[in-house]
Motif scaffolding. Structure first.
Motif, PDB file in Angstrom:
ATOM      1  N   PRO A 149      76.886  23.081  33.196  1.00  0.00           N
ATOM      2  CA  PRO A 149      77.895  22.084  33.593  1.00  0.00           C
ATOM      3  C   PRO A 149      78.045  21.988  35.102  1.00  0.00           C
ATOM      4  CG  PRO A 149      78.771  23.591  31.940  1.00  0.00           C
ATOM      5  CD  PRO A 149      77.446  24.151  32.358  1.00  0.00           C
ATOM      6  N   LEU A 150      77.979  23.135  35.782  1.00  0.00           N
ATOM      7  CA  LEU A 150      78.089  23.117  37.252  1.00  0.00           C
ATOM      8  C   LEU A 150      76.959  22.302  37.862  1.00  0.00           C
ATOM      9  CD1 LEU A 150      79.237  24.297  39.971  1.00  0.00           C
ATOM     10  CD2 LEU A 150      77.574  26.131  39.696  1.00  0.00           C
ATOM     11  N   ALA A 151      75.727  22.596  37.423  1.00  0.00           N
ATOM     12  CA  ALA A 151      74.571  21.872  37.969  1.00  0.00           C
ATOM     13  C   ALA A 151      74.668  20.386  37.630  1.00  0.00           C
ATOM     14  CB  ALA A 151      73.277  22.469  37.412  1.00  0.00           C
ATOM     15  N   THR A 152      75.145  20.077  36.427  1.00  0.00           N
ATOM     16  CA  THR A 152      75.287  18.675  36.040  1.00  0.00           C
ATOM     17  C   THR A 152      76.244  17.955  36.979  1.00  0.00           C
ATOM     18  OG1 THR A 152      74.905  19.234  33.728  1.00  0.00           O
ATOM     19  CG2 THR A 152      75.945  17.128  34.174  1.00  0.00           C
ATOM     20  N   ARG A 153      77.380  18.584  37.240  1.00  0.00           N
ATOM     21  CA  ARG A 153      78.371  17.942  38.116  1.00  0.00           C
ATOM     22  C   ARG A 153      77.815  17.753  39.520  1.00  0.00           C
ATOM     23  NH1 ARG A 153      84.123  18.583  37.013  1.00  0.00           N
ATOM     24  NH2 ARG A 153      84.403  19.481  39.060  1.00  0.00           N
ATOM     25  N   LEU A 154      77.119  18.755  40.026  1.00  0.00           N
ATOM     26  CA  LEU A 154      76.584  18.643  41.386  1.00  0.00           C
ATOM     27  C   LEU A 154      75.494  17.571  41.465  1.00  0.00           C
ATOM     28  CD1 LEU A 154      76.404  22.417  42.359  1.00  0.00           C
ATOM     29  CD2 LEU A 154      77.993  20.703  43.224  1.00  0.00           C
ATOM     30  N   LEU A 155      74.625  17.524  40.452  1.00  0.00           N
ATOM     31  CA  LEU A 155      73.549  16.528  40.475  1.00  0.00           C
ATOM     32  C   LEU A 155      74.113  15.122  40.273  1.00  0.00           C
ATOM     33  CD1 LEU A 155      70.754  18.397  38.495  1.00  0.00           C
ATOM     34  CD2 LEU A 155      70.859  17.948  40.937  1.00  0.00           C
ATOM     35  N   LEU A 156      75.147  15.034  39.434  1.00  0.00           N
ATOM     36  CA  LEU A 156      75.785  13.728  39.243  1.00  0.00           C
ATOM     37  C   LEU A 156      76.403  13.252  40.556  1.00  0.00           C
ATOM     38  CD1 LEU A 156      76.525  11.497  37.275  1.00  0.00           C
ATOM     39  CD2 LEU A 156      78.608  12.737  36.722  1.00  0.00           C
ATOM     40  N   ALA A 157      77.008  14.205  41.274  1.00  0.00           N
ATOM     41  CA  ALA A 157      77.577  13.848  42.581  1.00  0.00           C
ATOM     42  C   ALA A 157      76.483  13.347  43.514  1.00  0.00           C
ATOM     43  CB  ALA A 157      78.283  15.055  43.188  1.00  0.00           C
ATOM     44  N   VAL A 188      67.014  11.352  45.475  1.00  0.00           N
ATOM     45  CA  VAL A 188      68.293  12.034  45.754  1.00  0.00           C
ATOM     46  C   VAL A 188      68.387  13.336  44.965  1.00  0.00           C
ATOM     47  CG1 VAL A 188      69.705  10.108  46.477  1.00  0.00           C
ATOM     48  CG2 VAL A 188      69.486  10.570  44.065  1.00  0.00           C
ATOM     49  N   LEU A 189      67.839  13.336  43.736  1.00  0.00           N
ATOM     50  CA  LEU A 189      67.870  14.577  42.947  1.00  0.00           C
ATOM     51  C   LEU A 189      67.056  15.660  43.640  1.00  0.00           C
ATOM     52  CD1 LEU A 189      67.502  13.206  39.307  1.00  0.00           C
ATOM     53  CD2 LEU A 189      69.502  14.287  40.320  1.00  0.00           C
ATOM     54  N   ARG A 190      65.867  15.250  44.133  1.00  0.00           N
ATOM     55  CA  ARG A 190      64.990  16.227  44.770  1.00  0.00           C
ATOM     56  C   ARG A 190      65.666  16.806  46.015  1.00  0.00           C
ATOM     57  NH1 ARG A 190      59.765  13.708  46.832  1.00  0.00           N
ATOM     58  NH2 ARG A 190      61.361  12.926  48.228  1.00  0.00           N
ATOM     59  N   ALA A 191      66.399  15.944  46.731  1.00  0.00           N
ATOM     60  CA  ALA A 191      67.088  16.430  47.919  1.00  0.00           C
ATOM     61  C   ALA A 191      68.187  17.422  47.550  1.00  0.00           C
ATOM     62  CB  ALA A 191      67.677  15.256  48.698  1.00  0.00           C
ATOM     63  N   ALA A 192      68.815  17.213  46.393  1.00  0.00           N
ATOM     64  CA  ALA A 192      69.933  18.086  46.008  1.00  0.00           C
ATOM     65  C   ALA A 192      69.455  19.347  45.301  1.00  0.00           C
ATOM     66  CB  ALA A 192      70.900  17.327  45.101  1.00  0.00           C
ATOM     67  N   LEU A 193      68.273  19.311  44.716  1.00  0.00           N
ATOM     68  CA  LEU A 193      67.840  20.419  43.859  1.00  0.00           C
ATOM     69  C   LEU A 193      67.764  21.787  44.557  1.00  0.00           C
ATOM     70  CD1 LEU A 193      65.234  18.952  41.364  1.00  0.00           C
ATOM     71  CD2 LEU A 193      67.351  20.143  40.844  1.00  0.00           C
ATOM     72  N   PRO A 194      67.248  21.898  45.781  1.00  0.00           N
ATOM     73  CA  PRO A 194      67.214  23.235  46.393  1.00  0.00           C
ATOM     74  C   PRO A 194      68.604  23.868  46.475  1.00  0.00           C
ATOM     75  CG  PRO A 194      65.905  21.705  47.674  1.00  0.00           C
ATOM     76  CD  PRO A 194      66.603  20.894  46.634  1.00  0.00           C
ATOM     77  N   SER A 195      69.614  23.062  46.870  1.00  0.00           N
ATOM     78  CA  SER A 195      70.970  23.598  46.953  1.00  0.00           C
ATOM     79  C   SER A 195      71.485  24.009  45.586  1.00  0.00           C
ATOM     80  CB  SER A 195      71.925  22.559  47.528  1.00  0.00           C
ATOM     81  OG  SER A 195      71.590  22.279  48.841  1.00  0.00           O
ATOM     82  N   VAL A 196      71.318  23.125  44.620  1.00  0.00           N
ATOM     83  CA  VAL A 196      71.879  23.379  43.295  1.00  0.00           C
ATOM     84  C   VAL A 196      71.183  24.584  42.663  1.00  0.00           C
ATOM     85  CG1 VAL A 196      72.207  22.420  41.000  1.00  0.00           C
ATOM     86  CG2 VAL A 196      72.504  20.967  42.996  1.00  0.00           C
ATOM     87  N   ALA A 197      69.855  24.562  42.672  1.00  0.00           N
ATOM     88  CA  ALA A 197      69.115  25.674  42.071  1.00  0.00           C
ATOM     89  C   ALA A 197      69.386  26.962  42.839  1.00  0.00           C
ATOM     90  CB  ALA A 197      67.620  25.364  42.065  1.00  0.00           C
ATOM     91  N   GLY A 198      69.491  26.866  44.167  1.00  0.00           N
ATOM     92  CA  GLY A 198      69.773  28.050  44.974  1.00  0.00           C
ATOM     93  C   GLY A 198      71.122  28.657  44.629  1.00  0.00           C
ATOM     94  N   LEU A 199      72.130  27.791  44.496  1.00  0.00           N
ATOM     95  CA  LEU A 199      73.471  28.275  44.155  1.00  0.00           C
ATOM     96  C   LEU A 199      73.456  28.956  42.789  1.00  0.00           C
ATOM     97  CD1 LEU A 199      76.493  28.311  44.915  1.00  0.00           C
ATOM     98  CD2 LEU A 199      76.727  26.159  43.696  1.00  0.00           C
ATOM     99  N   VAL A 200      72.826  28.307  41.812  1.00  0.00           N
ATOM    100  CA  VAL A 200      72.784  28.867  40.461  1.00  0.00           C
ATOM    101  C   VAL A 200      72.021  30.195  40.461  1.00  0.00           C
ATOM    102  CG1 VAL A 200      71.884  28.508  38.127  1.00  0.00           C
ATOM    103  CG2 VAL A 200      73.006  26.636  39.333  1.00  0.00           C
ATOM    104  N   PHE A 201      70.906  30.224  41.150  1.00  0.00           N
ATOM    105  CA  PHE A 201      70.097  31.447  41.218  1.00  0.00           C
ATOM    106  C   PHE A 201      70.920  32.594  41.810  1.00  0.00           C
ATOM    107  CE2 PHE A 201      66.857  34.196  43.157  1.00  0.00           C
ATOM    108  CZ  PHE A 201      66.022  34.391  42.064  1.00  0.00           C
ATOM    109  N   MET A 202      71.625  32.276  42.887  1.00  0.00           N
ATOM    110  CA  MET A 202      72.466  33.265  43.560  1.00  0.00           C
ATOM    111  C   MET A 202      73.550  33.785  42.620  1.00  0.00           C
ATOM    112  SD  MET A 202      72.140  34.287  46.515  1.00  0.00           S
ATOM    113  CE  MET A 202      73.065  35.529  47.342  1.00  0.00           C
TER     114      MET A 202
END
Lengths: 535, 240
Positions: A149-157, A188-202
């Motif tokens: 859900p977190l990743a969904t919200r961030l990617l939707l944003a 836009v998804l590709r631009a956001a993915l490093p942040s989102v995946a990085g946050l989730v990984f962390m």
């Protein structure tokens, strides 16, 4: 660098307190390592290597199973800006983050465990006795419950940042769904993915509670859980030092790699929804969007429902009369409130001093002190509470009964843990007020106290309330530090929950989990409500 | 007579907004300037024609065909927005090529047309540039080139010059005029700047609160008999 003046003194003091809390932990670790160097080195054995590998492996898999589906769910939600219940669904997607990890772990068990809600039907369906999910699969499901859900919200944003005219252009040029994905959505998804995946990984690398409860045995143990076991069960401080060193090295390496990749690791508490994207027509597209949305909804709702169902099955009347529950509730609320006050005090001093320093340098590049108050304070987020707790545990064990320090440790470490969030909430409101009224209040000759009364308090009351409720909820649900320092003398609700689970009193645990979930949800709602009013 | 564009008693309201009513017809080859205060419904009118918004009632015809319920992609119109006309990760030629094929499957003839369109708008030789390497005026020219390769008879411009400086605006106005002369397109454009409308339009439609408050040839609007609503909006214009 200028010497700290009266205006920046509280901020410098706050920074010093932070340094003592984090630095003290490191001092304890280094002293222990130096005292018994051979043991610390001996701890770097194949077992430790295996744990480190599993820590990374489960985090990687968790990231994949959370973020990959989130891409499809976010896209489907973005393509449907106006289906009924969309707002409700997005609100629902915010709930897992507000739930204490221990409650979520219990929800997954109540649903998919050996005696879970689906155990009977699955046993009947497959013919073989359902063994329940423990180990890696359990960890992955629980992590996905939080992070999908977190990743969904961030990617939707991220998708919502596409200008409306882009969507109009795509529809006028007759883009197929695939062309729209490739040309409009994917960039836009590709631009956001490093942040989102990085946050989730962390979040998954430093996840403690989920692994503690759902991981089983030496095959599914992460560094943080191993630190806890080394200190609480084996009492092997040298091993704990080695584990902490590896954990810190790993987190630092990951942060550096992610920063290189352009990821922004700072968490964002609230997300606005503004896009006016034209809705797609046609039943085929409707089904293609309904499937991922419904699947994600089921995935998020089912464990929550399991928490409620299992909780209501418990003997709630007996629990309500249980003195241990009373004591734990009072302790939890007291410690969480203290931690939240401490967070707010630190955050306010840091925000104020940083803004003063920025105003004074008038355009020149920021000094060391200002930067320490800015990014430095946010950096504590990547230092796991378990690590700080472990350092102090090792340092304090020479002073007699280390468990006597439970209360101050919980307050201090949880306060530091919530600090980055509090800074995020307070700073914009404070700096906006300062930009507006600083010169005016100086020209009127207002004293610091007058300013607090007439400017800061009325304007910052709501952000302060938002941050307070948020910090308190975070602290209330935390199991990290209390797992190290807790005892029969000082029990919080998560600790009580853990000990009831350990004693196989599953029904009690479910009842307490429901109660704890309600408490944190009420606080999170209060935080949301206070935050919305200020906007 | 078949009009290039007709709006018959179109009624539309945003959720919670008041109702707008549009009734107008535009003969082929005319350049119409839409003027009015912010929120008067200028952009909404263009969005209704392009199909980005659906009217609650009424009928829209383009070249005689009822398009009221058609998807935007199936309407014979092109639109140029104020900004965000280009995809930044695609080259200028690809951005223009999207007007021919949304999947960028282009024939040799298509590529020749794209190069010609780029030359027509003064961007010859800039096929391989990225939009980031273009100036604001050049980006709008590329967007016009895409409208040219689409070969639709109706072109909608939503404040296309608003983010350009005065010299560039004059150039762009001249470019649009010359493209219109060459292709015979019908053009409806929205602007905030009365001087742009005067330089480009054959006819002015002045909107107020979602209604057409005044409608007439450009000379009337900038002459002694200008409609009162328009004079009030422009103030003491140096043109009058």
């Amino acid at each position: 660098m200028t010497a700290p003046s009266r205006a920046t003194l509280p901020g410098t003091a706050a920074l010093a307190i932070l340094a003592i809390i984090v630095g003290g932990a490191f001092a304890g670790l280094i002293a222990e390592g130096a005292r018994d160097l051979p043991s610390a080195f001996a701890a770097f054995d194949p077992y430790l290597l295996r744990i480190a590998r599993f820590t990374l492996w489960q985090a990687l898999l968790s990231t994949v199973v959370s973020v990959l589906p989130a891409i499809f769910v976010a896209r489907a939600l973005s393509r449907r800006p106006d289906f009924p219940g969309r707002r409700l669904l997005l609100a629902l997607f915010a709930v897992p983050l507000a739930l204490p990890a221990i409650v979520a772990a219990l929800g997954v068990l109540a649903l998919l465990g050996r005696a879970g809600l689906v155990a009977e039907p699955l046993t009947a369906l497959t013919g073989a006795r359902w063994q329940g999910i423990y180990g890696l699969s359990g960890i992955l499901i629980a992590h996905a419950f939080f992070n999908l859900p977190l990743a969904t919200r961030l990617l939707l944003a991220a998708l919502d940042t596409v200008p409306n005219d882009r969507w109009r252009l795509a529809s006028q040029l007759g883009f197929s769904p695939w062309a729209t994905f490739r040309i409009v959505e994917w960039p836009v998804l590709r631009a956001a993915l490093p942040s989102v995946a990085g946050l989730v990984f962390m979040l998954c690398v430093t996840s403690f509670t989920i692994v503690l409860i759902l991981g089983g045995g030496p095959r599914a143990t992460t560094l943080e859980v191993a630190i806890y076991q080394a200190l609480r069960f084996d009492f092997a401080p040298a091993r704990a030092v080695a584990l902490v060193a590896v954990q810190i090295a790993l987190t630092l390496a990951i942060v550096l790699v992610l920063k290189r990749a352009g990821a922004d690791l700072a968490p964002d508490a609230n997300i606005g929804m503004t896009a006016r994207r034209p809705s797609l027509r046609g039943w085929r597209a409707k089904i293609a969007d309904a499937l991922p949305i419904l699947a994600a909804m089921l995935f998020v709702v089912a464990p929550m429902a399991a928490i409620v169902i299992a909780g209501l099955r418990a003997d709630l009347a007996r629990l309500a009369a249980d003195p241990a529950v009373h004591a734990a509730t009072v302790t939890s609320l007291k410690l969480a409130a203290l931690a939240a006050c401490f967070t707010l005090a630190l955050a306010f001093c840091l925000v104020r001093a940083r803004q003063r320093l920025e105003a004074r340098r008038s355009g020149r590049s920021p000094g060391l002190l200002e930067r320490a108050m800015d990014t430095g304070a946010g950096f504590v987020l990547v230092i796991p509470p378990i690590v700080v707790g472990a350092g102090w545990f090792i340092l304090l064990r020479h002073t007699g009964n280390v468990l006597n320090y439970a209360a101050p440790m919980v307050v201090a470490v949880n306060a530091v843990m919530a600090l980055p969030f509090a800074l995020r909430i307070l700073r914009p409101a404070h700096d906006a007020a300062a930009a507006r009224y600083d010169r005016l209040s100086v020209s009127l000759g207002m004293s610091t106290l007058d300013r607090l009364r007439f400017i800061d308090w009325p304007l910052l009351r709501r952000p302060l309330a938002t941050a307070f409720a948020f910090a308190m909820a975070l602290s209330l649900g935390d199991l990290g530090v209390i797992a190290l320092f807790g005892s029969d003398a000082v029990q919080t609700l998560p600790y009580l929950l853990l000990s009831r689970m350990g004693a196989y009193r599953t029904e009690d645990a479910a009842g307490i989990a429901l109660f704890l979930a309600l408490l944190t949800l009420i606080l999170m709602l209060a935080s949301e409500w206070a935050g919305r009013k200020q906007a | 007579m078949i009009f290039a564009l007709e709006l018959n008693d179109i009624r539309f309201a945003y959720p919670g907004g008041s109702e707008m009513i549009f009734d107008l017809s535009v003969p082929a080859g005319e350049i119409v300037g839409l003027l009015g205060a912010s929120g008067s419904g200028k952009s909404t009118l263009l969005h209704l024609v392009a199909g980005f918004e659906e009217p609650q009632s009424g009928m829209i015809r383009i070249a005689g065909d009822d398009v009221t319920r058609l998807d935007p992609a199936r309407r014979a119109v092109s639109m140029v927005f104020q900004e965000n006309n280009l995809f930044h990760h695609l080259s200028v030629a690809d951005n223009v090529g999207l007007g021919r094929s949304p999947s960028l499957r282009l024939t040799e003839a298509d590529r020749a047309d794209i190069s010609k369109a780029l030359a027509d708008v003064g961007l010859a030789g800039k096929e391989d540039r990225r939009p980031d390497a273009l100036s604001g005026g050049e980006r709008q020219r590329a967007a016009l080139a895409r409208a040219l390769v689409r070969r639709h008879p109706l072109l909608l411009l939503d404040e296309p010059f608003a983010s350009l400086g005065p010299a560039l605006r004059t150039e762009m106005v001249e470019l649009v005029r010359s493209l219109q002369t060459r292709t015979g397109m019908t053009i409806v454009f929205v602007t905030h700047a009365p001087e742009d409308a005067r330089a480009l339009a054959d006819r002015i439609i002045f909107l107020e609160d979602g209604r057409i408050a005044a409608d007439g040839p450009v000379e009337t609007f900038y002459g002694p008999d200008a409609p009162a609503e328009f004079t009030a909006y422009v103030g003491r214009s140096p043109f009058v």
